[in-house]
Design a protein around this motif. Structure first.
Motif, mmCIF file in Angstrom:
data_model
loop_
_atom_site.group_PDB
_atom_site.id
_atom_site.type_symbol
_atom_site.label_atom_id
_atom_site.label_comp_id
_atom_site.label_asym_id
_atom_site.label_seq_id
_atom_site.Cartn_x
_atom_site.Cartn_y
_atom_site.Cartn_z
ATOM 1 N N GLN A 1 -5.835 -0.152 0.765
ATOM 2 C CA GLN A 1 -6.248 0.926 -0.129
ATOM 3 C C GLN A 1 -7.153 1.884 0.621
ATOM 4 O OE1 GLN A 1 -5.445 1.143 -3.693
ATOM 5 N NE2 GLN A 1 -6.057 3.216 -3.168
ATOM 6 N N GLY B 1 0.826 -1.198 0.000
ATOM 7 C CA GLY B 1 0.000 0.000 0.000
ATOM 8 C C GLY B 1 0.857 1.244 0.000
ATOM 9 N N ILE C 1 -5.354 3.438 -8.196
ATOM 10 C CA ILE C 1 -5.802 2.122 -7.730
ATOM 11 C C ILE C 1 -5.404 1.039 -8.723
ATOM 12 C CG2 ILE C 1 -7.765 0.723 -7.001
ATOM 13 C CD1 ILE C 1 -9.208 3.254 -6.175
#
Length: 427
Positions: free
Chosen positions: A153, A71, A161
Motif C-alpha cells: 500500500q 497491490g 484502502i
C-alpha cells in the motif's frame, strides 16, 4: 558484479555440502569419545528432531522464496523486489497461469533466480472480480505454494484502502490461510518533505508521518478483522546507473526499512527459502544466521540427551554433541576441524567466564546422583545445565569463528548467553 556472484555460488555450494558434512560427523564419531550404543542412540535422537531435519533439508535444497503480491498498479512491486535484492533484476514471465487477474514472474540476474512471485495486479481496481475469478485465483495460488503474501500500500494513498484490504481478506481466506501476511507501506520517501530521500536525514515530521500511516493501516486491518504478521514501512528508492538492466549499479541508495523486512522474511519463511534468500542478498550474515539455527536445535537436543537415566554416560554424549555443534560453526566460517581439535577448542571456550565448562560438567555429574534419591529430579536439573551450557558454547563459537572476537569479548558473550538462557527458562 561477476565476482560477487561467483562468491555467492561458491557459498551456496559450500553450505549445501554442510548437510553431508554433518551426516559424516555423526557416523565418524570416535569410539574413544562415546560407545557405539551411545552413538546410535544419539543418531536416533537426531533423526527424530523435526527442526534439525528441516534445516538439513533446507541446506540441501534451497529454493527461491515465493510471494503473492497484492497491490494496485504503481504501488512499487518491482521496485520493492529490486530493493530487497540490491540488484536491478529482470522480470521474466515464466508461464501462462490461466487468469487475467494475476501473472507469475521470476525475478533474476545472471541466471540466478532471486524471487518467484504471483502478482495479483489490478484486482482491487477490477469491477469484474467475481466468484469464478476468485476460485480460479485460489487454484493458481495454491498450486504456486507461496511462502508469504505481501500486501503493498502506497504511503501517500488516501482512497481505496478499505477496498484493497477487503479484497486481500478474501484472498487470504480462500487461498492463503495460515500463510504470513506482511503489510508493506511503500514509497514512504514520498511523504513530506518528499525532496528528502536520505533515510538518515528524514526530519522528525516525516518520521512521524511514517508512523501515522502505519498506524492508519493497522486500524483498517482491525476494522476488517484481518490479521497481519507485520506492518512494515519501506522506501525502495534507488537511483541506478545507465548500464544494461541487470548490470546496473546503485548510484544513490535511499532504501528505508528494507533490512527490517528482510529480517522478518528470513525468520518467517520456509527454511529452504530463507537460506536461499540469505545466500542471494546477505552473503556476510547468512553463515551466522544458519549457525544460530543450529544453536537452537542443539540446545534442545542437549537437554534431551541429558534426560538419560544413566549416571555419567550422558556427559560423554553431551561432549560429542557440543563438539559437533562447534565443528558445524567452524565449517560455516570456512574451517574444518577434527574431533581432537574441536574438543580442545570446546574446553577453551567452555572455560571462559567465572563458571567454566568443567565446573558445569561436575555439577551435572553430581545432579545425576540425585536420581538415586528422587527419581527424575536429577535429570531435570541436568537437562537445564546441559542446554544452557550448549547454548553458551554455541554463542561463543559464533563469536570466535564468525566474528573474530577476542578473549575479553568472549567472556562477556558467554556471560550474556547464560543470562539469556536463564531468562528464557524463567519465561
Amino acid at each position: 558484479m561477476g565476482s560477487q556472484f561467483d562468491e555467492m555460488r561458491q557459498r551456496l555450494q559450500h553450505i549445501g555440502n554442510l548437510s553431508n558434512y554433518i551426516e559424516e560427523l555423526f557416523t565418524k564419531l570416535p569410539g574413544n569419545l562415546i560407545s557405539e550404543k551411545q552413538r546410535k542412540k544419539m543418531m536416533e535422537i537426531m533423526m527424530d528432531d523435526d527442526e534439525l531435519q528441516n534445516l538439513l533439508e533446507g541446506l540441501k535444497n534451497p529454493r527461491p522464496p515465493r510471494f503473492v503480491l497484492v497491490g494496485r498498479t504503481g504501488v512499487g512491486k518491482s521496485s520493492l523486489i529490486n530493493a530487497l535484492s540490491g540488484r536491478y533484476l529482470a522480470e521474466v514471465s515464466e508461464v501462462e497461469i490461466g487468469t487475467k487477474e494475476a501473472k507469475r514472474y521470476a525475478y533474476e540476474a545472471d541466471g540466478h533466480v532471486y524471487f518467484e512471485v504471483i502478482d495479483t495486479r489490478g484486482i482491487g481496481e477490477s469491477e469484474t472480480f467475481d466468484t469464478k475469478a476468485e476460485d480460479t485465483l485460489k487454484d493458481v495460488i495454491q498450486s504456486f505454494k507461496p511462502d508469504a503474501v505481501l500486501f503493498l500500500q502506497k504511503a501517500t494513498e488516501r482512497a481505496h484502502i478499505d477496498k484493497d484490504v477487503a479484497v486481500t481478506k478474501k484472498i487470504m481466506k480462500k487461498a492463503a490461510e495460515g500463510l504470513p501476511l506482511v503489510a508493506v507501506i511503500t514509497q514512504v520517501d514520498d511523504l513530506n518533505p518528499s525532496r528528502v530521500k536520505e533515510p538518515g536525514n528524514y526530519p522528525s515530521a516525516k518520521v512521524q508521518l511514517i508512523t501515522d500511516k502505519t498506524e492508519q493501516l493497522k486500524r483498517i486491518f482491525e476494522q476488517h478483522n484481518l490479521e497481519a504478521s507485520a506492518f512494515l514501512p519501506v522506501s525502495s528508492y534507488i537511483e541506478w546507473s545507465d548500464d544494461e538492466d541487470t548490470n546496473r549499479a546503485i548510484e544513490f541508495d535511499g532504501r528505508y526499512g528494507i533490512e527490517e523486512l528482510i529480517d522478518f522474511l528470513e525468520d518467517s519463511l520456509d527454511v529452504r527459502a530463507a537460506i536461499h534468500l540469505g545466500l542471494s542478498i546477505r552473503l556476510n550474515t547468512i553463515s551466522e544466521r544458519i549457525a544460530h539455527r543450529f544453536i537452537k536445535v542443539f540446545t534442545a537436543l542437549a537437554g534431551t540427551v541429558a534426560l538419560s537415566p544413566l549416571i555419567a554416560t550422558d556427559i560423554a554424549v553431551l561432549l560429542a554433541l557440543q563438539s559437533i555443534l562447534l565443528m558445524i560453526i567452524a565449517y560455516l566460517s570456512g574451517r574444518e576441524l577434527d574431533f581432537k581439535t574441536a574438543r580442545e577448542v570446546l574446553v577453551s571456550l567452555g572455560g571462559i567466564g567465572a563458571t567454566g565448562f568443567t565446573l558445569r560438567m561436575i555439577a551435572q555429574q553430581g545432579s545425576k546422583f540425585a536420581n538415586l534419591v528422587i527419581p527424575g529430579a536429577g535429570s531435570a536439573i541436568s537437562a537445564s545445565i546441559a542446554s544452557g551450557g550448549t547454548y553458551a558454547i554455541g554463542k561463543a563459537a559464533v563469536a570466535y569463528f564468525l566474528s573474530g572476537a577476542d578473549e575479553k569479548e568472549l567472556k562477556a558473550i558467554v556471560k550474556k548467553a547464560r543470562t539469556e538462557y536463564e531468562e528464557d527458562m524463567i519465561e
